[in-house]
Design an enzyme around this catalytic site. Structure first.
Site, mmCIF file in Angstrom:
data_model
loop_
_atom_site.group_PDB
_atom_site.id
_atom_site.type_symbol
_atom_site.label_atom_id
_atom_site.label_comp_id
_atom_site.label_asym_id
_atom_site.label_seq_id
_atom_site.Cartn_x
_atom_site.Cartn_y
_atom_site.Cartn_z
ATOM 1 C CB SER A 141 -0.855 0.030 1.269
ATOM 2 O OG SER A 141 -1.378 1.334 1.481
ATOM 3 C CE1 TYR A 154 -4.140 -2.446 5.131
ATOM 4 C CE2 TYR A 154 -3.296 -0.271 4.590
ATOM 5 C CZ TYR A 154 -3.874 -1.461 4.202
ATOM 6 O OH TYR A 154 -4.171 -1.682 2.876
#
Ligand code: NAD
Length: 256
Positions: A141, A154
């Site tokens: 990401s 995350y």
């Protein structure tokens, strides 16, 4: 037909980016193995592909579970004899600053997002090494690069996936295996819809998401699927250990 005859595994392909990639890969001639822990969603993707004339098979597996992953890979090898592409896409989100995160939640996100890349790769790579051919795509990401408020766990997982990608590439280059990473920005999938549904003011939340990027649109699963298709296909044969950003300018545009 950029993936004609290629045997491809996509984890987490019952929904969002994985599902969109499965549909696109099948359109491009691939034999797609839909892997998901959610049986209904996984089957739905497979049925959708088959009713459009493509080839797909659904195998239930939890990417955090060794036996489940090993059995899934064995089943693919028994059926097709080889694996050309592995797209490690399955992942979950995690919210909170580091001190707010409970240890169980930390372990869960690490397990799905990092071990969930390690395990499928562990069992697929030996077959690719034997064939001296393969493309592995790992889902990172852009948060791995730029960080984001209240996403500590995350971000840690996606940073780990990026580092793992580079290290895997160094190890497996000699076997003609390419390993690259995709770094999306905000992509409008159930993953993000869920986050928006929990927001007090979804309109303001969407405006905030857009303010983090240069593009006026949110990304769509298809935008990422097309990047995955490129990395899966031989068109990207000179890309090795690379991060591919699909983020509407969030990483470099906003920080330029
Ligand atoms: P999604 O929630 O729509 O789909 C994820 C799929 O993975 C679901 O079908 C779910 O059942 C499956 N899954 C989850 N845990 C699993 C497990 N343990 N074993 C097997 N399957 C499992 O999510 P999405 O938005 O399509 O995200 C896909 C990937 O892209 C994730 O790794 C996510 O971190 C990453 N990503 C998403 C965005 C975004 O904005 N949507 C941005 C950057 C990266």
């Amino acid at each position: 037909m950029r993936l004609e005859g290629k045997i491809t595994i996509i984890t987490g392909s019952g929904s969002g980016i994985g599902r969109s990639s499965a549909l696109l890969f099948a359109q491009e001639g691939a034999e797609v193995v839909i892997v998901d822990r959610d049986v209904d969603k996984g089957k739905e993707t497979a049925v959708e592909i088959e009713s459009a004339g493509g080839r797909a098979v659904f195998i239930k597996a939890d990417v955090t579970d060794l036996d489940s992953v090993r059995t899934m890979v064995e089943e693919v090898i028994t059926r097709f004899g080889r694996i050309d592409v592995l797209f490690n896409n399955a992942g979950i989100s995690g919210i909170g600053m580091l001190h707010e995160i409970e240890p169980d939640d930390w372990d869960r996100i690490m397990s799905v997002n990092v071990k969930g890349v390690y395990l499928p790769s562990k069992y697929v790579v030996p077959h690719m090494m034997k064939a001296k051919l393969g493309s592995i795509i790992n889902m990172s990401s852009c948060i791995a690069e730029i960080g984001l408020a209240r996403r500590a766990s995350y971000a840690a997982t996606k940073g780990a996936v990026l580092a793992l990608t580079k290290s895997m590439q160094v190890d497996y280059a000699a076997y003609n295996i390419r390993v690259n990473a995709i770094l999306p920005g905000t992509i409008f999938t159930p993953f993000v819809e869920d986050y928006l549904s929990k927001s007090d003011d979804p309109e303001a939340a969407i405006a905030l998401l857009k303010s983090r990027q240069l593009s006026g649109d949110l990304g769509r699963p298809e935008d990422v699927a097309r990047a995955a298709l490129f990395l899966a296909s031989d068109e990207s044969k000179f890309m090795m250990g690379s991060p591919l950003y699909i983020d509407g300018g969030a990483t470099f545009g906003k920080n330029a």
